[in-house]
Motif scaffolding. Structure first.
Motif, mmCIF file in Angstrom:
data_model
loop_
_atom_site.group_PDB
_atom_site.id
_atom_site.type_symbol
_atom_site.label_atom_id
_atom_site.label_comp_id
_atom_site.label_asym_id
_atom_site.label_seq_id
_atom_site.Cartn_x
_atom_site.Cartn_y
_atom_site.Cartn_z
ATOM 1 N N TYR A 63 0.666 3.787 -2.030
ATOM 2 C CA TYR A 63 -0.362 2.834 -1.606
ATOM 3 C C TYR A 63 0.266 1.480 -1.260
ATOM 4 O O TYR A 63 -0.151 0.813 -0.317
ATOM 5 C CB TYR A 63 -1.415 2.647 -2.711
ATOM 6 N N ILE A 64 1.306 1.081 -2.021
ATOM 7 C CA ILE A 64 1.943 -0.216 -1.728
ATOM 8 C C ILE A 64 2.653 -0.150 -0.383
ATOM 9 O O ILE A 64 2.603 -1.105 0.414
ATOM 10 C CB ILE A 64 2.903 -0.606 -2.887
ATOM 11 N N ILE A 65 3.314 0.978 -0.098
ATOM 12 C CA ILE A 65 3.951 1.127 1.221
ATOM 13 C C ILE A 65 2.891 1.038 2.322
ATOM 14 O O ILE A 65 3.093 0.351 3.330
ATOM 15 C CB ILE A 65 4.727 2.465 1.294
ATOM 16 N N ALA A 66 1.735 1.697 2.105
ATOM 17 C CA ALA A 66 0.660 1.632 3.104
ATOM 18 C C ALA A 66 0.211 0.195 3.303
ATOM 19 O O ALA A 66 -0.030 -0.254 4.439
ATOM 20 C CB ALA A 66 -0.526 2.500 2.666
ATOM 21 N N LEU A 67 0.148 -0.553 2.200
ATOM 22 C CA LEU A 67 -0.255 -1.962 2.279
ATOM 23 C C LEU A 67 0.747 -2.773 3.101
ATOM 24 O O LEU A 67 0.372 -3.554 3.987
ATOM 25 C CB LEU A 67 -0.389 -2.528 0.856
ATOM 26 N N ILE A 68 2.045 -2.579 2.809
ATOM 27 C CA ILE A 68 3.065 -3.358 3.515
ATOM 28 C C ILE A 68 3.070 -3.000 5.009
ATOM 29 O O ILE A 68 3.111 -3.872 5.879
ATOM 30 C CB ILE A 68 4.462 -3.109 2.884
ATOM 31 N N LEU A 69 2.978 -1.681 5.295
ATOM 32 C CA LEU A 69 3.020 -1.249 6.694
ATOM 33 C C LEU A 69 1.829 -1.772 7.496
ATOM 34 O O LEU A 69 1.917 -1.905 8.715
ATOM 35 C CB LEU A 69 3.034 0.287 6.763
ATOM 36 N N SER A 70 0.721 -2.064 6.787
ATOM 37 C CA SER A 70 -0.496 -2.459 7.512
ATOM 38 C C SER A 70 -0.266 -3.706 8.362
ATOM 39 O O SER A 70 -0.951 -3.907 9.363
ATOM 40 C CB SER A 70 -1.646 -2.677 6.527
ATOM 41 N N PHE A 71 0.701 -4.547 7.987
ATOM 42 C CA PHE A 71 0.914 -5.769 8.765
ATOM 43 C C PHE A 71 1.519 -5.489 10.145
ATOM 44 O O PHE A 71 1.332 -6.251 11.080
ATOM 45 C CB PHE A 71 1.784 -6.757 7.981
ATOM 46 N N TRP A 72 2.257 -4.373 10.256
ATOM 47 C CA TRP A 72 2.848 -4.048 11.566
ATOM 48 C C TRP A 72 2.184 -2.842 12.224
ATOM 49 O O TRP A 72 1.981 -2.845 13.421
ATOM 50 C CB TRP A 72 4.359 -3.797 11.405
#
Lengths: 213, 213, 213, 213
Positions: C168-177
């Motif tokens: 979920y944290i990876i999904a959160l970080i990726l959401s910016f790009w």
């Protein structure tokens, strides 16, 4: 004998609970930027009195219907299609109460007052008829009822609902001339149900303990 | 053998109950200050007939789906992931019914009539498919079912849902030319379910009492 | 040993059921008088695809959370204040999901896409943390758990939730790009939960039957 | 002695669960076409802080009320009309909480701040009174309570609610001059209830196990 109606009761409870809790969504808020002070808000809220009245009236009406539903289903042990659909009719009408409530809230204080009170009392007439229907189909076959229930108890519950009917019809008729009086009658019926509820309880408890002897 | 599906049933009941009770929120009110008399309100309300029709049609459709859900889960004693997700699909579609209902209420009486009836009947086709899927995954492994259930009973339930499918599909196809006929078919299916519901009950009760011998 | 958590489960089920069913209220309708033909409506609906996507994504996410909640509470037999409040935190976040869902529906297809996906994935990060917290406080005192539960089973459930967190944290970080990729990851986690759910079930069932030997 | 209050508890749970989950509907969205970038949305959301504050405050307040309701009804085994209606009063007020919450969300950050906090704290005063009333009517007749409950336990629960009353009244009075302080007091009461909840639990558990000796 196992009680077969538990899932019906659970489903019905949920519908009553949602119907009663959704009523709050009919309370309105001031238009954006119309409130410049605490005083403005007080004036707005005091003009909303028909909404608060309708909210309170409908909340406790549905709540008392739930108490009565509870009471009827304590006597019903089996179900058939007729009971399912009479109960479905009650739930339909209960879930619909919020619409006439919202009409009452909007137009009680105005020219359409009689019309909204007539619609509002009509739904209670219909709900009363649906309860009478439910008890009628449930008692046609005593095997569906709690084992040991006496005819006196069956009759007392029937009368309890039958007596409500003419009163609701009177409230409906009066709404065309004296809408406020109609609402007072509906309010008065709360007290009737609250009192009769205690009395029926006693008869049934006596009935129940007699059946164990 | 203990029934493992009670919490699934409770959750499903809640979703059905909420879906059915939220329908009332789709009934509309007159625009502010547009009602100058009781007569204005009567005219407004009588123009809302597609909303009332859609409300009634969807309420009893979901209610009958709940009755059927009830009936299926009386036969399911254990659960696996496939049952959980087939049931999740049913709940998803049931919770979605209010959207096509609201479209029907707004556009049935106009140029987009065929489109809204087609969408409305489509969701019933999908729900029928989801019920067929649920019964299919539940019966693949008889250990998930009520102990003692006969193949005849399993087949009767399956047929009950399979027979609904072509009728819903016909209603969907007809909606492009005769939208009102499609709605009549959906209404007609209520009567079919109500009647077949009694018959299945009887078979299953006989089945159940045979299994105790 | 009697299970003390039934009323907590019932209350939680109701919150999950309402949260999941209210999502449909975020689906929008055309502005009045903007629909002149069935074609206009089709165009309107096809432009609403982010709303439908958000509805489906949130429905099944909450549904799977409910399945997991169910699974955790099958292992919890007693309650203390810490369990009550960790569970309260889960229910708070679950009831809040509809807000980021509605933001996603409105702005996914536009300039604010990254922001709404970041908010949407954040709430799943928080929910995952709340589940980890619930299992942490429940397992601090083995007396609260199902009698006979093995350490292996406790650990497997813990890992199941801990492994979700970095994803979920990876999904959160990726959401910016890459906001669309983040949503795909959340969708992918459904499949993970669905599969792992079957596996955990098996371990726990074995565990449970071992404990009876 | 069989517990007669299960259906009341189920109904109450449903009302609490719906009241708590409907709160999210008070969170607002930007006006159409007002969001041109992710930054616009961030600014909009950060201006919404009173809504988020009110949402969190009301959610956990109702949640704690539910925990307390749970706790009281663990001690009530029979029901009479007075209990039914005291409970109905609690449910009415709980279902109403979302209205003052929405007023707080809209006007806390402005000229009507004192008025909305006074209304908001008033509803908690009323709810506290309703809980005191429920426990008063339940304890007038010890036959309605859990067999074996000690007077010490009855008194501890009574004090727990009585002590809350002056604090809510102080919060109400302070709201006219220091609205933010009133909200802090309501927040502070959460911690009080959370801690006292643990303590009461212990007394009652001891009480319960003593009654078995």
């Amino acid at each position: 004998m196992e009680k077969e109606t538990l899932r019906i009761e659970g489903f019905s409870d949920a519908v009553f609970a949602i119907a009663v809790t959704l009523l709050v969504l009919d309370l309105h808020f001031p238009q954006e930027n119309s409130i410049k002070s605490g005083n403005d808000l007080m004036i707005f809220l005091s003009n909303q009195w028909p909404s608060f009245l309708a909210f309170i009236l409908s909340f406790f009406s549905i709540f008392i219907m739930w108490v009565n539903h509870h009471k009827i289903f304590k006597q019903i042990y089996s179900r058939n299609s007729a009971i399912m659909f009479a109960n479905g009719l009650i739930l339909f009408l209960v879930s619909a109460v919020s619409y006439p409530t919202a009409l009452l809230a909007r137009y009680f204080d105005g020219q359409a007052s009689s019309v909204v009170v007539a619609i509002y009392t009509s739904i209670f007439v219909l709900i009363n008829l649906a309860y009478n229907l439910l008890w009628f189909v449930a008692t046609r076959n005593k095997k569906l009822l709690r084992p040991g229930i006496t005819n006196a108890a069956i009759k007392q519950i029937r009368n309890n609902y039958l007596y409500g009917l003419p009163i609701y019809i009177i409230a409906l008729i009066l709404s065309f001339w004296f809408p406020a009086v109609s609402l007072l009658i509906i309010l008065g019926l709360w007290i009737f149900w609250a009192l009769s509820s205690g009395k029926i309880e006693m008869t049934l408890d006596k009935d129940y303990s007699d059946s164990l002897k």
